[in-house]
Design a protein around this motif. Sequence first.
Motif, mmCIF file in Angstrom:
data_model
loop_
_atom_site.group_PDB
_atom_site.id
_atom_site.type_symbol
_atom_site.label_atom_id
_atom_site.label_comp_id
_atom_site.label_asym_id
_atom_site.label_seq_id
_atom_site.Cartn_x
_atom_site.Cartn_y
_atom_site.Cartn_z
ATOM 1 N N ARG A 258 45.549 -53.578 42.451
ATOM 2 C CA ARG A 258 44.820 -54.841 42.264
ATOM 3 C C ARG A 258 44.568 -55.065 40.773
ATOM 4 N NH1 ARG A 258 40.575 -54.338 47.371
ATOM 5 N NH2 ARG A 258 41.809 -55.571 48.844
ATOM 6 N N GLY A 259 44.910 -56.243 40.317
ATOM 7 C CA GLY A 259 44.786 -56.541 38.899
ATOM 8 C C GLY A 259 46.054 -56.254 38.129
ATOM 9 N N GLY A 260 47.049 -55.649 38.802
ATOM 10 C CA GLY A 260 48.318 -55.347 38.149
ATOM 11 C C GLY A 260 48.373 -53.912 37.673
ATOM 12 N N ALA A 261 49.455 -53.213 37.983
ATOM 13 C CA ALA A 261 49.575 -51.805 37.589
ATOM 14 C C ALA A 261 51.035 -51.398 37.552
ATOM 15 C CB ALA A 261 48.812 -50.912 38.565
ATOM 16 N N SER A 262 51.335 -50.431 36.699
ATOM 17 C CA SER A 262 52.646 -49.800 36.697
ATOM 18 C C SER A 262 52.623 -48.658 37.705
ATOM 19 C CB SER A 262 52.975 -49.257 35.309
ATOM 20 O OG SER A 262 52.111 -48.152 35.005
ATOM 21 N N PHE A 294 58.032 -51.506 51.762
ATOM 22 C CA PHE A 294 57.523 -52.192 52.949
ATOM 23 C C PHE A 294 57.078 -53.616 52.624
ATOM 24 C CE2 PHE A 294 56.463 -48.383 55.813
ATOM 25 C CZ PHE A 294 57.436 -48.747 56.724
ATOM 26 N N GLY A 295 57.060 -53.979 51.348
ATOM 27 C CA GLY A 295 56.681 -55.339 50.972
ATOM 28 C C GLY A 295 55.195 -55.537 50.767
ATOM 29 N N PHE A 296 54.439 -54.443 50.642
ATOM 30 C CA PHE A 296 52.997 -54.558 50.432
ATOM 31 C C PHE A 296 52.639 -54.735 48.952
ATOM 32 C CE2 PHE A 296 52.876 -51.928 54.474
ATOM 33 C CZ PHE A 296 52.578 -53.019 55.262
ATOM 34 N N LEU A 297 53.640 -54.605 48.089
ATOM 35 C CA LEU A 297 53.464 -54.867 46.664
ATOM 36 C C LEU A 297 54.545 -55.839 46.218
ATOM 37 C CD1 LEU A 297 52.907 -51.254 45.235
ATOM 38 C CD2 LEU A 297 51.138 -52.943 45.724
ATOM 39 N N GLU A 298 54.245 -56.600 45.176
ATOM 40 C CA GLU A 298 55.254 -57.470 44.590
ATOM 41 C C GLU A 298 55.172 -57.377 43.078
ATOM 42 O OE1 GLU A 298 54.323 -61.189 46.350
ATOM 43 O OE2 GLU A 298 52.697 -61.667 44.944
ATOM 44 N N ASN A 299 56.331 -57.512 42.430
ATOM 45 C CA ASN A 299 56.403 -57.350 40.980
ATOM 46 C C ASN A 299 56.298 -58.700 40.299
ATOM 47 O OD1 ASN A 299 57.895 -57.000 38.245
ATOM 48 N ND2 ASN A 299 57.547 -54.921 38.957
ATOM 49 N N ARG A 300 55.378 -58.776 39.351
ATOM 50 C CA ARG A 300 55.222 -59.991 38.557
ATOM 51 C C ARG A 300 55.102 -59.590 37.102
ATOM 52 N NH1 ARG A 300 51.285 -61.342 42.614
ATOM 53 N NH2 ARG A 300 49.564 -61.287 41.098
ATOM 54 N N ASP A 301 56.086 -60.038 36.302
ATOM 55 C CA ASP A 301 56.072 -59.779 34.855
ATOM 56 C C ASP A 301 55.977 -58.288 34.544
ATOM 57 O OD1 ASP A 301 56.126 -62.553 34.406
ATOM 58 O OD2 ASP A 301 53.940 -62.670 34.587
ATOM 59 N N GLY A 302 56.678 -57.477 35.332
ATOM 60 C CA GLY A 302 56.764 -56.049 35.028
ATOM 61 C C GLY A 302 55.653 -55.197 35.615
ATOM 62 N N LEU A 303 54.666 -55.815 36.253
ATOM 63 C CA LEU A 303 53.587 -55.048 36.886
ATOM 64 C C LEU A 303 53.589 -55.302 38.389
ATOM 65 C CD1 LEU A 303 50.609 -55.570 34.378
ATOM 66 C CD2 LEU A 303 52.117 -53.582 34.577
ATOM 67 N N TRP A 304 53.022 -54.368 39.124
ATOM 68 C CA TRP A 304 52.971 -54.471 40.584
ATOM 69 C C TRP A 304 51.593 -54.938 41.023
ATOM 70 C CZ3 TRP A 304 57.267 -54.157 43.438
ATOM 71 C CH2 TRP A 304 58.397 -53.593 42.825
ATOM 72 N N TYR A 305 51.583 -55.906 41.942
ATOM 73 C CA TYR A 305 50.348 -56.466 42.493
ATOM 74 C C TYR A 305 50.422 -56.420 44.020
ATOM 75 C CZ TYR A 305 49.652 -58.568 37.849
ATOM 76 O OH TYR A 305 49.480 -58.782 36.501
ATOM 77 N N PRO A 306 49.272 -56.380 44.700
ATOM 78 C CA PRO A 306 49.318 -56.458 46.170
ATOM 79 C C PRO A 306 49.886 -57.797 46.619
ATOM 80 C CG PRO A 306 47.167 -55.672 45.412
ATOM 81 C CD PRO A 306 47.905 -56.157 44.197
ATOM 82 N N SER A 307 50.790 -57.766 47.586
ATOM 83 C CA SER A 307 51.239 -58.994 48.223
ATOM 84 C C SER A 307 50.180 -59.429 49.232
ATOM 85 C CB SER A 307 52.574 -58.757 48.944
ATOM 86 O OG SER A 307 52.391 -57.830 50.011
ATOM 87 N N ASP A 308 50.351 -60.595 49.833
ATOM 88 C CA ASP A 308 49.409 -61.040 50.863
ATOM 89 C C ASP A 308 49.364 -60.044 52.020
ATOM 90 O OD1 ASP A 308 48.668 -63.255 49.466
ATOM 91 O OD2 ASP A 308 49.884 -64.675 50.614
ATOM 92 N N GLU A 309 50.536 -59.520 52.388
ATOM 93 C CA GLU A 309 50.563 -58.523 53.464
ATOM 94 C C GLU A 309 49.855 -57.244 53.038
ATOM 95 O OE1 GLU A 309 54.744 -58.211 54.364
ATOM 96 O OE2 GLU A 309 54.482 -59.403 56.179
ATOM 97 N N GLY A 310 49.960 -56.900 51.748
ATOM 98 C CA GLY A 310 49.246 -55.725 51.252
ATOM 99 C C GLY A 310 47.742 -55.890 51.349
#
Length: 771
Positions: A258-262, A294-310
Amino acid sequence: MQALAANRLNELYEKFRRLSPWKDWYESFVSEIGYFKGLPDEEFTTPEQQEKLWRARGVSSIGPGESLNVKGAYSDQAIVNEVLLLRKKVLPEDTSRRAKLIKESYDVILKLVQKHSTQRPFAKQSRLFTVLHPEELHTCYQWKARMRLQELVLGTKKYSFAEGAVLVRARLREILGKEADLEENVWRCMFCWWLNEQYDAIQRGDEVVTDTAAVSAVDGEDSPVEVLEIWPAPKQRKGLQAIANYHDALRMVITAARGGASPDDVVDTMKDNAEFSGYKANTCRVIFNLVRTFGFLENRDGLWYPSDEGEQLVEDDPADVLVEKLLVQVYGMAHFIKAVGENQPVPKKQIYDFLKGLWGGWTSDFMPSALAAWLRAMGLLTLDISGCYLLTDYGNYWCSRLPAKEDIPIAPAPLPAVEVGTTEEGTSGTELSGLQGLPFEQLWQVFESDDTLKGFVFKREQVEALHLAWHCNPQKRFVLLSGLSGTGKTALLFHYARLYCQLKGVNVKDHRAVIAVSPEWRDPSGLLGYFNALHADPTFQAEPALRTVIAASQNPNSPYFLILDEMNLARVERYFAPFLSSMETGERLLLHGHDDTVNDVPPSIPWPKNLFVGGTVNMDETTHPFSDKVLDRAFTLEFWEVQLERYLKDRPTTLIAACKVKVDSLLLDLNCHLYKIRRHFGYRTAGEVLGFIETAEGIAGHEDAKFCNLIDQAVFSKVLPRLRGEDSPSLVQVLKELHLLCTENSLVQCAGKLAGMQERLKATGVTRFWS
């Protein structure tokens, strides 16, 4: 996101009350709440009444959450006391304090109830809170419904159920006025669910549905459930190794992002948590990759964020979103549940032997036992004292959603291992041997004489454009075929590859891969596979596309074709990024992030210049637009013109001549009118209309009433559903022309539908078949 304006919410509520839908639900809702309000404290606190309170289906059903067992809570004095305290609690006037107090009470009771349940009974407890405080809560217990409601009323999705519910009801009270009585509170609760039901229409600005005959919030026990569509066996994960803490470990990864992470940030966060501090860094990375694929994370601008399913997985219990993925995407899970559900109880050895028979790669009990561990952790499965497996109530619910046993895909044999030779750097970049020796004229002669292609209509110019686009730049053999559905785009790529390989003297089955793009793809794993360290030894789950790419790299003098069907159902720049980068720069194609080869899959390979990539594209509301990054690397060919007259002339038929002439004439006239608003149809639709009529028996002639009815139904089912649009002179004119054409040809059903669409267009400014 922005909340709906006060006047819009007021307008929607007035409409809702005019409709006053779901009378049965309303009556059971009022009766249920009135019953508990009338109970004296000494009776309210008895186990019998507490059980009724936790099972208050008159307020709402809660789907699979209904099956969670909280029986111990009925007589647990600590829980009963907290519930009684909640019932008698006088709430403060201040909205923020009121929301905080209800949330605190919610969290206290949930923590106590977890001693009696393997999972957190969010939905059951949320319903209990609605019974006791209908003036503060609502019935949007599902995560998705709750998020939609909060977005519409509050403009944000950040609140938990209890806190968000209080804030939602407070804003509605501010706009609509204070509720006068219990009945008005019930209508407000139901209005919240109605807003969720109308979410899509409200967001699009469409007129909300007025025919609300049923509601999914109060479906009965016997309501039909949606059958899961299990992935094809080659696409599924071949098992899933057990991990400590199971879905809670997955939730930890999502929370850390949450908030973006590598990936390294997630690993560090997990190891700082006391519950996961004993995990090795590599184990944390394994869990991260599982969550990602599984699609619970999505990559935005090089960082991983929770997807809606996450976010849904973190917030909801039971974890329906994860259970569905396990059954749909993990080989053996659906088979396990179905086998136990049909034969329970099932001895452990019997079910393990059954699973090993489904997949030749499972030679021991290791993977079957791991599947069992996941299913038990998710609350679907239990083991009795005799060593036999049984489904829980929750497991029985999911078993009811599985297709028939024979319809659950079975892998015929283990997939062949990916073999990678010692291709030297740069060797795959050589020109195709003899490529100049395969001129277009030679290929076109085969196209014209091939028996399989007799049923297709391909213009010479189309095939030549494809040929040139694929051969003008060996570094970027990438073509997009866009345009009208049903014009043979996929067939052209498919048969071009077949005939090309035939002329080159290679087996097309080994040199062509047709991949159906999934809307769920958020990263390259659907094409390039993924590293799976959940096994005792790290493995790489190779996808068919990866095998084709590696084979092309190994055999630089042979052609290989990668065909991506419906390429823009997912965002191309996400799942296709490694391909786009390599074909542009000539750098190596990255396959995975490990330093060493895993299961004969190297970390990277040189970009294979003998790889022909073709994608089909349809542009509608279900697809994504292409970025310039994609379009700059591809040739785009459009298939919009339809030679329908030629197709109908050449197509063989069983209809008598007079009937064939009438159908052909009608189809040509329909397409001529529809072409004006770019809603015309392709060869597939025309062929299916004819096939529908040809299948019928007993047609006497073209004036036969049965024949007219068949044409009417076929056009209604296959042609008219394409119609939609906003008010414009061209659409108004075309609808008039179509209505007249159908009337003249005695197509009663079609004429009636078109008349209704004309009225809707006039009244609302928009129209569509599906209204």
